[in-house]
Design a protein around this motif. Structure first.
Motif, mmCIF file in Angstrom:
data_model
loop_
_atom_site.group_PDB
_atom_site.id
_atom_site.type_symbol
_atom_site.label_atom_id
_atom_site.label_comp_id
_atom_site.label_asym_id
_atom_site.label_seq_id
_atom_site.Cartn_x
_atom_site.Cartn_y
_atom_site.Cartn_z
ATOM 1 N N GLU A 185 1.197 -5.798 8.131
ATOM 2 C CA GLU A 185 2.398 -6.619 8.268
ATOM 3 C C GLU A 185 3.167 -6.740 6.957
ATOM 4 O O GLU A 185 4.143 -7.476 6.882
ATOM 5 C CB GLU A 185 2.010 -8.024 8.772
ATOM 6 C CG GLU A 185 1.278 -8.025 10.110
ATOM 7 C CD GLU A 185 2.110 -7.395 11.218
ATOM 8 O OE1 GLU A 185 3.321 -7.681 11.284
ATOM 9 O OE2 GLU A 185 1.546 -6.608 12.001
ATOM 10 N N GLU A 186 2.703 -6.073 5.920
ATOM 11 C CA GLU A 186 3.349 -6.177 4.606
ATOM 12 C C GLU A 186 4.792 -5.711 4.697
ATOM 13 O O GLU A 186 5.085 -4.631 5.210
ATOM 14 C CB GLU A 186 2.590 -5.316 3.598
ATOM 15 C CG GLU A 186 2.900 -5.650 2.157
ATOM 16 C CD GLU A 186 2.222 -6.920 1.710
ATOM 17 O OE1 GLU A 186 2.958 -7.855 1.365
ATOM 18 O OE2 GLU A 186 0.979 -6.966 1.710
ATOM 19 N N ASP A 187 5.716 -6.538 4.186
ATOM 20 C CA ASP A 187 7.142 -6.213 4.213
ATOM 21 C C ASP A 187 7.490 -5.487 2.915
ATOM 22 O O ASP A 187 7.797 -6.115 1.899
ATOM 23 C CB ASP A 187 7.976 -7.484 4.369
ATOM 24 C CG ASP A 187 9.448 -7.180 4.629
ATOM 25 O OD1 ASP A 187 9.879 -6.047 4.342
ATOM 26 O OD2 ASP A 187 10.159 -8.079 5.106
ATOM 27 N N GLU A 189 10.052 -3.577 2.179
ATOM 28 C CA GLU A 189 11.457 -3.705 1.790
ATOM 29 C C GLU A 189 11.686 -4.999 1.019
ATOM 30 O O GLU A 189 12.384 -5.014 -0.001
ATOM 31 C CB GLU A 189 12.352 -3.654 3.027
ATOM 32 C CG GLU A 189 12.567 -2.262 3.586
ATOM 33 C CD GLU A 189 13.338 -1.352 2.631
ATOM 34 O OE1 GLU A 189 14.176 -1.872 1.861
ATOM 35 O OE2 GLU A 189 13.089 -0.144 2.647
ATOM 36 N N ALA A 190 11.113 -6.094 1.510
ATOM 37 C CA ALA A 190 11.274 -7.380 0.817
ATOM 38 C C ALA A 190 10.634 -7.327 -0.567
ATOM 39 O O ALA A 190 11.211 -7.833 -1.552
ATOM 40 C CB ALA A 190 10.661 -8.503 1.646
ATOM 41 N N ALA A 254 2.377 -1.268 -1.518
ATOM 42 C CA ALA A 254 2.482 -2.723 -1.626
ATOM 43 C C ALA A 254 1.751 -3.227 -2.864
ATOM 44 O O ALA A 254 2.266 -4.079 -3.601
ATOM 45 C CB ALA A 254 1.926 -3.387 -0.362
#
Length: 284
Positions: A185-187, A189-190, A254
């Motif tokens: 679930e790591e975002d 882009e954010a 990430a």
């Protein structure tokens, strides 16, 4: 773009993780390499900023994708340059080559595919086992048989076996790619956007402390996906090659972005304090 030498202050946790976590330490090649006196320090190569009269060859690197990338389980032989610097995928590396054995290598490369391995080396930790392919995209050959090169970083690799040490290093390597994050679930882009914001703030304060005009920092992402952007940010950490090597070795985008974010945040805190002192004591 590069931060001023000595301006980047890696966080305590980042620095200690190099010593605490073996997976983040620059690895070593087989003992035959590190025990050989010729290869315990960097070869006689130097960086050159502006070569002239350069001839071009095609580059296969894509800023967004690696097209026709080799598979991670492929094993190939690759000539190596041990250097006291870290090359990242997509980064540009100017080099001047004048030592005889590396001139021999260049003569061979110019007849083949113009690709070689750049691998980090220092006296304290020896030679790393993870490096980055450098592709010659421009070159100039001088009358005394020296070469000026412009190289571009391509795929990362891991050395698995040393084939020979003379007249220059050749090793068997496998290709290294980022794996999917353990947290699906790591975002990314954010995370990349946060890292870009910190990077812009560090550049702005660095310019202010350096007496340069303050101006808006432009788009650093340049439509790069998170993985190549994380390599771009790592390439700006000049003056901290061991931290750069740790970033290069990570196989999770990430994790790399989080580590860069932490380092940039600590750097920003340092620069903010230095800027406050400068405001109070302008003459200092």
């Amino acid at each position: 773009m590069a931060f001023p030498q000595g301006m980047l202050i890696p966080s305590a946790s980042s620095s200690s993780s190099l010593a605490r976590n073996p997976s983040l330490k620059p690895g070593k090649l087989p003992s035959a390499l590190n025990s050989h006196p010729k290869f315990r320090s960097s070869p006689v190569l130097s960086r050159r900023r502006k070569p002239n009269c350069l001839r071009c060859s095609a580059s296969s690197f894509s800023e967004k994708h690696h097209t026709n990338s080799p598979k991670s389980d492929d094993v190939v032989e690759l000539p190596l340059f041990p250097l006291h610097l870290v090359l990242f995928p997509g980064a540009i590396l100017p080099l001047q080559i004048f030592e005889f054995r590396y001139r021999m290598m260049m003569h061979t490369l110019l007849q083949t595919d113009l690709r070689f391995g750049v691998i980090y080396n220092d006296a304290a930790s020896g030679t790393a086992e993870v490096g980055c392919v450098g592709e010659v995209v421009k070159h100039e050959r001088l009358v005394d048989d020296r070469f000026f090169l412009i190289c571009k970083g391509q795929e990362r690799f891991r050395v698995t076996n040393l084939v020979r040490t003379k007249p220059y290093l050749v090793a068997e390597v496998t290709w290294l790619e980022d794996r999917p994050s353990a947290d699906g679930e790591e975002d990314l882009e954010a995370l990349a956007n946060e890292v870009e914001t910190y990077t812009k703030d560090v550049i702005r304060l660095s310019n202010r402390l350096g007496g340069k005009p303050e101006k808006e920092v432009g788009d650093l992402r340049r439509n790069l996906f998170p993985t190549p952007f994380s390599f771009f940010v790592g390439s700006t950490f000049e003056g901290a090659p061991r931290e750069q090597q740790a970033l290069l070795e990570l196989e999770d985008t990430a994790t790399r972005l989080k580590r860069e974010k932490e380092t940039l945040r600590n750097t920003l805190n340092y620069l903010t304090a230095a800027s406050a002192v400068k405001d109070v004591f302008p003459s200092s």
